[in-house]
Write a protein that holds these residues in place. Structure first.
Motif, PDB file in Angstrom:
ATOM      1  N   ILE A  44      23.207   8.086  29.272  1.00  0.00           N
ATOM      2  CA  ILE A  44      22.010   7.795  30.069  1.00  0.00           C
ATOM      3  C   ILE A  44      21.607   6.358  29.781  1.00  0.00           C
ATOM      4  CG2 ILE A  44      19.600   8.380  30.498  1.00  0.00           C
ATOM      5  CD1 ILE A  44      20.284  11.215  29.485  1.00  0.00           C
ATOM      6  N   THR A  45      21.432   5.568  30.828  1.00  0.00           N
ATOM      7  CA  THR A  45      21.016   4.186  30.631  1.00  0.00           C
ATOM      8  C   THR A  45      19.631   3.969  31.235  1.00  0.00           C
ATOM      9  OG1 THR A  45      21.907   3.291  32.714  1.00  0.00           O
ATOM     10  CG2 THR A  45      23.429   3.471  30.845  1.00  0.00           C
ATOM     11  N   ALA A  46      18.884   3.075  30.620  1.00  0.00           N
ATOM     12  CA  ALA A  46      17.640   2.577  31.198  1.00  0.00           C
ATOM     13  C   ALA A  46      17.954   1.181  31.722  1.00  0.00           C
ATOM     14  CB  ALA A  46      16.533   2.540  30.159  1.00  0.00           C
ATOM     15  N   GLN A  47      18.092   1.045  33.013  1.00  0.00           N
ATOM     16  CA  GLN A  47      18.465  -0.241  33.581  1.00  0.00           C
ATOM     17  C   GLN A  47      17.893  -0.389  34.976  1.00  0.00           C
ATOM     18  OE1 GLN A  47      22.614  -0.793  35.098  1.00  0.00           O
ATOM     19  NE2 GLN A  47      23.051   1.157  34.080  1.00  0.00           N
ATOM     20  N   ASN A  48      17.854  -1.638  35.414  1.00  0.00           N
ATOM     21  CA  ASN A  48      17.492  -1.933  36.797  1.00  0.00           C
ATOM     22  C   ASN A  48      18.243  -3.184  37.228  1.00  0.00           C
ATOM     23  OD1 ASN A  48      16.000  -4.107  35.704  1.00  0.00           O
ATOM     24  ND2 ASN A  48      14.101  -2.926  35.691  1.00  0.00           N
ATOM     25  N   THR A  49      17.785  -3.841  38.260  1.00  0.00           N
ATOM     26  CA  THR A  49      18.510  -5.006  38.773  1.00  0.00           C
ATOM     27  C   THR A  49      18.416  -6.215  37.856  1.00  0.00           C
ATOM     28  OG1 THR A  49      16.630  -5.813  40.069  1.00  0.00           O
ATOM     29  CG2 THR A  49      18.109  -4.244  41.139  1.00  0.00           C
ATOM     30  N   THR A  50      17.534  -6.170  36.862  1.00  0.00           N
ATOM     31  CA  THR A  50      17.360  -7.325  35.973  1.00  0.00           C
ATOM     32  C   THR A  50      18.075  -7.163  34.632  1.00  0.00           C
ATOM     33  OG1 THR A  50      15.315  -6.508  34.951  1.00  0.00           O
ATOM     34  CG2 THR A  50      15.099  -7.760  37.008  1.00  0.00           C
ATOM     35  N   GLY A  51      18.552  -5.956  34.306  1.00  0.00           N
ATOM     36  CA  GLY A  51      19.239  -5.803  33.034  1.00  0.00           C
ATOM     37  C   GLY A  51      19.293  -4.370  32.550  1.00  0.00           C
ATOM     38  N   VAL A  52      19.951  -4.196  31.400  1.00  0.00           N
ATOM     39  CA  VAL A  52      20.068  -2.892  30.743  1.00  0.00           C
ATOM     40  C   VAL A  52      19.154  -2.900  29.519  1.00  0.00           C
ATOM     41  CG1 VAL A  52      21.616  -1.264  29.612  1.00  0.00           C
ATOM     42  CG2 VAL A  52      22.451  -2.648  31.525  1.00  0.00           C
ATOM     43  N   PHE A  53      18.277  -1.914  29.421  1.00  0.00           N
ATOM     44  CA  PHE A  53      17.259  -1.896  28.368  1.00  0.00           C
ATOM     45  C   PHE A  53      17.462  -0.788  27.344  1.00  0.00           C
ATOM     46  CE2 PHE A  53      15.533  -3.455  32.390  1.00  0.00           C
ATOM     47  CZ  PHE A  53      15.242  -4.760  32.030  1.00  0.00           C
ATOM     48  N   GLY A  54      18.399   0.099  27.603  1.00  0.00           N
ATOM     49  CA  GLY A  54      18.675   1.149  26.637  1.00  0.00           C
ATOM     50  C   GLY A  54      19.850   2.001  27.081  1.00  0.00           C
ATOM     51  N   VAL A  55      20.636   2.474  26.106  1.00  0.00           N
ATOM     52  CA  VAL A  55      21.780   3.347  26.385  1.00  0.00           C
ATOM     53  C   VAL A  55      21.785   4.470  25.349  1.00  0.00           C
ATOM     54  CG1 VAL A  55      24.286   3.546  26.553  1.00  0.00           C
ATOM     55  CG2 VAL A  55      23.167   1.431  27.277  1.00  0.00           C
ATOM     56  N   GLU A  56      21.907   5.688  25.816  1.00  0.00           N
ATOM     57  CA  GLU A  56      21.979   6.835  24.916  1.00  0.00           C
ATOM     58  C   GLU A  56      23.158   7.710  25.328  1.00  0.00           C
ATOM     59  OE1 GLU A  56      19.164  10.619  23.847  1.00  0.00           O
ATOM     60  OE2 GLU A  56      18.244   8.617  23.771  1.00  0.00           O
ATOM     61  N   ASP A  57      24.137   7.849  24.434  1.00  0.00           N
ATOM     62  CA  ASP A  57      25.321   8.648  24.741  1.00  0.00           C
ATOM     63  C   ASP A  57      24.987  10.134  24.755  1.00  0.00           C
ATOM     64  OD1 ASP A  57      27.074   6.529  24.993  1.00  0.00           O
ATOM     65  OD2 ASP A  57      27.708   6.577  22.899  1.00  0.00           O
ATOM     66  N   ILE A  58      25.673  10.856  25.632  1.00  0.00           N
ATOM     67  CA  ILE A  58      25.647  12.315  25.620  1.00  0.00           C
ATOM     68  C   ILE A  58      26.626  12.781  24.530  1.00  0.00           C
ATOM     69  CG2 ILE A  58      26.072  14.388  27.011  1.00  0.00           C
ATOM     70  CD1 ILE A  58      23.707  12.705  27.982  1.00  0.00           C
ATOM     71  N   SER A  59      26.347  13.879  23.867  1.00  0.00           N
ATOM     72  CA  SER A  59      27.250  14.352  22.820  1.00  0.00           C
ATOM     73  C   SER A  59      28.592  14.760  23.427  1.00  0.00           C
ATOM     74  CB  SER A  59      26.641  15.546  22.088  1.00  0.00           C
ATOM     75  OG  SER A  59      26.667  16.708  22.899  1.00  0.00           O
TER      76      SER A  59
END
Length: 261
Positions: free
Chosen positions: A39-54
């Motif tokens: 799951i990523t937290a991102q938009n057109t300006t950049g990526v702000f967080g990434v959390e892998d699924i197990s």
């Protein structure tokens, strides 16, 4: 009903990842399914967080899909850890699907590595051999080949190097070349150029995801590998030319531009 599966990360802004893939499947008239790897937290300006699924949840999602609605093609995108790559490889070997398209997402648009060398090694040695086609961009082809790429001749050299250890089809995307967007399709010792002029549009977020999922959708419908690549390239070109302009940064293409007509 023709069916396709995307195994990739989620882009909450909808321009890339599984969201782009399912929109693309829909544009092709293909029933889309997803296995989410991150799951990523991102938009057109950049990526702000990434959390892998197990890895266990990745395996459970794949079991749920393959034991019920079996896909006619599989697209693989963001796989950012050794454990997840092992899990995907294990399940692909168990269910042996046809028409596997791997987009080896290893480098961000800004040039940053998305996972470490150990994970790259597992992707190259364990996941790549299961794919029928890989679709690296120039930065990723440099990693896979060890060859710096600045020209079209360099792309050919890189493809030959990759073909030395990978037996499937290779599509090196030339969108990062300075003056053209020519792609190189390389298979069984032969290279074929797929020429394209650059489109004057900075809104190309999700282009790589979209191209690989379009190829998978076309393969699911029974197209040959070459025709699937050509069809997908034309579809992506049209989605960029449409000129969608969303967000404050580099926005997405219009995956459903054909519906306007």
């Amino acid at each position: 009903m023709i069916k396709a599966l995307t195994i990739a990360g989620s882009d909450c802004s909808g321009g890339a990842g599984i969201q782009a893939d399912i929109k693309t499947f829909t544009a092709y008239g293909v029933y889309g399914m997803s296995v989410i790897t991150a799951i990523t937290a991102q938009n057109t300006t950049g990526v702000f967080g990434v959390e892998d699924i197990s890895e266990k949840m990745v395996e459970a999602q794949m079991d749920a899909v393959f034991t019920d609605i079996v896909p006619d093609a599989v697209k693989i995108g963001m796989v950012s850890s050794e454990a997840i790559i092992h899990a995907i490889s294990k399940k692909l070997k168990e269910y042996t699907p046809s028409n596997i398209v791997l987009d080896p997402v290893m480098v961000s648009t800004s040039g940053d590595a998305l996972f470490d060398r150990a994970a790259q090694s597992v992707l190259i040695n364990e996941l790549m051999p299961l794919a029928d086609l890989i679709t690296p961009n120039i930065s990723e082809a440099e990693i896979l080949s060890g060859i710096p790429i600045q020209t079209k001749n360099d792309m050919i050299r890189a493809a030959r190097d990759i073909a030395g250890y990978y037996k499937g089809a290779i599509l090196i995307k030339g969108g990062h070349l300075e003056d053209r967007a020519d792609d190189l399709f390389y298979y069984e010792g032969f290279g074929y150029w797929l020429p394209e002029e650059k489109v004057d549009n900075p809104n190309t977020h999700g282009t790589g995801c979209t191209l690989s999922s379009a190829i998978a959708a076309s393969l699911a419908q029974g197209a040959t590998m070459m025709d699937a690549v050509k069809n997908a390239k034309a579809y992506v070109h049209g989605a960029i030319v449409d000129g969608l302009d969303l967000g404050k940064g580099n926005g997405p293409l219009n995956h459903l531009y054909q519906l306007k007509n």
